[in-house]
Design a protein around this motif. Structure first.
Motif, PDB file in Angstrom:
ATOM      1  N   PHE A   1       0.827  -1.205   0.000  1.00 57.64           N
ATOM      2  CA  PHE A   1       0.000   0.000   0.000  1.00 57.64           C
ATOM      3  C   PHE A   1       0.866   1.261   0.000  1.00 57.64           C
ATOM      4  CE2 PHE A   1      -3.622  -2.423   2.312  1.00 57.64           C
ATOM      5  CZ  PHE A   1      -3.912  -3.083   1.127  1.00 57.64           C
TER       6      PHE A   1
ATOM      7  N   ILE B   1       1.646   2.578  -3.480  1.00 62.76           N
ATOM      8  CA  ILE B   1       0.579   3.173  -4.282  1.00 62.76           C
ATOM      9  C   ILE B   1       0.681   4.695  -4.187  1.00 62.76           C
ATOM     10  CG2 ILE B   1      -1.924   3.407  -4.533  1.00 62.76           C
ATOM     11  CD1 ILE B   1      -2.217   0.590  -3.498  1.00 62.76           C
TER      12      ILE B   1
ATOM     13  N   ILE C   1      -7.697   0.991  -3.926  1.00 58.48           N
ATOM     14  CA  ILE C   1      -6.604   0.214  -3.345  1.00 58.48           C
ATOM     15  C   ILE C   1      -6.727  -1.273  -3.676  1.00 58.48           C
ATOM     16  CG2 ILE C   1      -5.418  -0.406  -1.223  1.00 58.48           C
ATOM     17  CD1 ILE C   1      -5.091   2.509  -1.967  1.00 58.48           C
TER      18      ILE C   1
ATOM     19  N   MET D   1      -5.948  -2.577  -7.245  1.00 57.98           N
ATOM     20  CA  MET D   1      -4.530  -2.508  -7.560  1.00 57.98           C
ATOM     21  C   MET D   1      -3.701  -3.496  -6.744  1.00 57.98           C
ATOM     22  SD  MET D   1      -4.054   1.633  -7.745  1.00 57.98           S
ATOM     23  CE  MET D   1      -2.342   1.455  -8.211  1.00 57.98           C
ATOM     24  N   SER D   2      -4.319  -4.127  -5.759  1.00 58.22           N
ATOM     25  CA  SER D   2      -3.581  -4.973  -4.819  1.00 58.22           C
ATOM     26  C   SER D   2      -3.817  -6.454  -5.027  1.00 58.22           C
ATOM     27  CB  SER D   2      -3.967  -4.593  -3.381  1.00 58.22           C
ATOM     28  OG  SER D   2      -3.787  -3.219  -3.148  1.00 58.22           O
TER      29      SER D   2
END
Length: 290
Positions: free
Chosen positions: A177, A180, A203, A206-207
């Motif tokens: 995180f 990002i 989040i 993208m994770s």
């Protein structure tokens, strides 16, 4: 040209090239034997008769392969029930770790609460405590849960609750995180997105690599654990694979027990082979900023 520890010029000088490749071949062969040797013995041992597997010296290959050992292991040890229990516990562990560990990592990384670094440091310090030291207090807690005074023996919560707050997974998620860009978070705030909406819409999509790694770690942790499920799952109906195989090993032929171990290991091997790229990419993504 890719960079290596030894330059191409050094490899071309004298005996450097032969010495390098010889040493590399010996190291690779040695590690291959160390890692694949026990697996080879397990797979071949499951095909041997009881007399052949007990003889000394052992044979490298079964003289008369007996595939019936796998059928006997599946039927006699009730592996279908044990495997279902283990999948159920693993699925719950994945769900709770993804929910709570992701929330904790997001709070420490993006929301930055007061004393967040201190809290993270204390959580990481728990990784230095041997797991065996925590068995007794965890068991005392499981048989009499504080405040509500509930006995968790033979309940899946006895396996799920100790796995929820995983300091290593929280650290992995937080590091991801952190990578990002803050510009995305600021843009979401300008659009009126709440912290929860930012987590859900920006989040988490993208994770996916690191969430996959955490999921695999959660599955393998439940699948390979033995001591804790043996303590909190005493009933035959709630046993996991490892505990169930151990419980039947006393009165079961050794070759059938080994066949059951092979069947129990197959799902984790398949998971690794299918997701090995995701595991490596998830572990390395976010480790470097640029």
């Amino acid at each position: 040209m890719s960079r290596t520890l030894i330059s191409q010029a050094q490899l071309r000088r004298g005996r450097g090239k032969y010495l390098y490749w010889t040493l590399l071949a010996v190291v690779v062969a040695g590690f291959t034997l160390v890692f694949l040797g026990p697996l080879y013995w397990m797979v071949t041992g499951a095909l041997k008769s009881g007399q052949e597997i007990a003889q000394t010296p052992p044979t490298l290959w079964p003289q008369d392969p007996q595939t019936q050992n796998y059928v006997d292991a599946w039927n006699n040890l009730d592996l279908a029930k044990l495997m279902f229990n283990t999948f159920y516990y693993a699925a719950g562990a994945v769900f709770f770790q993804l929910v709570f560990d992701t929330a904790a990592a997001y709070a420490l990384s993006k929301l930055r609460p007061a004393f967040g670094n201190v809290i993270l440091g204390l959580m990481l310090a728990t990784l230095m405590i041997p797991a065996m030291v925590l068995i007794v207090p965890q068991y005392v807690t499981a048989i009499d849960l504080p405040i509500i005074h509930v006995n968790l023996l033979d309940s899946p919560w006895a396996i799920w609750l100790p796995l929820i707050a995983n300091a290593f997974n929280i650290f992995l998620l937080k590091r991801f995180f952190d990578s990002i860009p803050e510009d995305l978070i600021a843009a979401a705030q300008v659009d009126g997105a709440s912290p929860l909406r930012t987590l859900w819409s920006i989040i988490l999509p993208m994770s996916r690599p690191i969430l996959g790694v955490v999921s695999i770690f959660a599955v393998t942790a439940v699948w390979k654990d033995f001591l804790w499920p043996k303590l909190v799952m005493p009933s035959p109906e709630t046993r996991t694979l490892s505990v169930g195989i151990y419980a039947f090993s006393g009165g079961t032929p050794q070759n059938v027990v080994i066949a059951a171990s092979v069947i129990a290991a197959v799902p984790t091997v398949i998971i690794f082979l299918l997701f090995q790229r995701n595991i490596m990419s998830g572990l390395t993504t976010g480790s470097l900023k640029g």
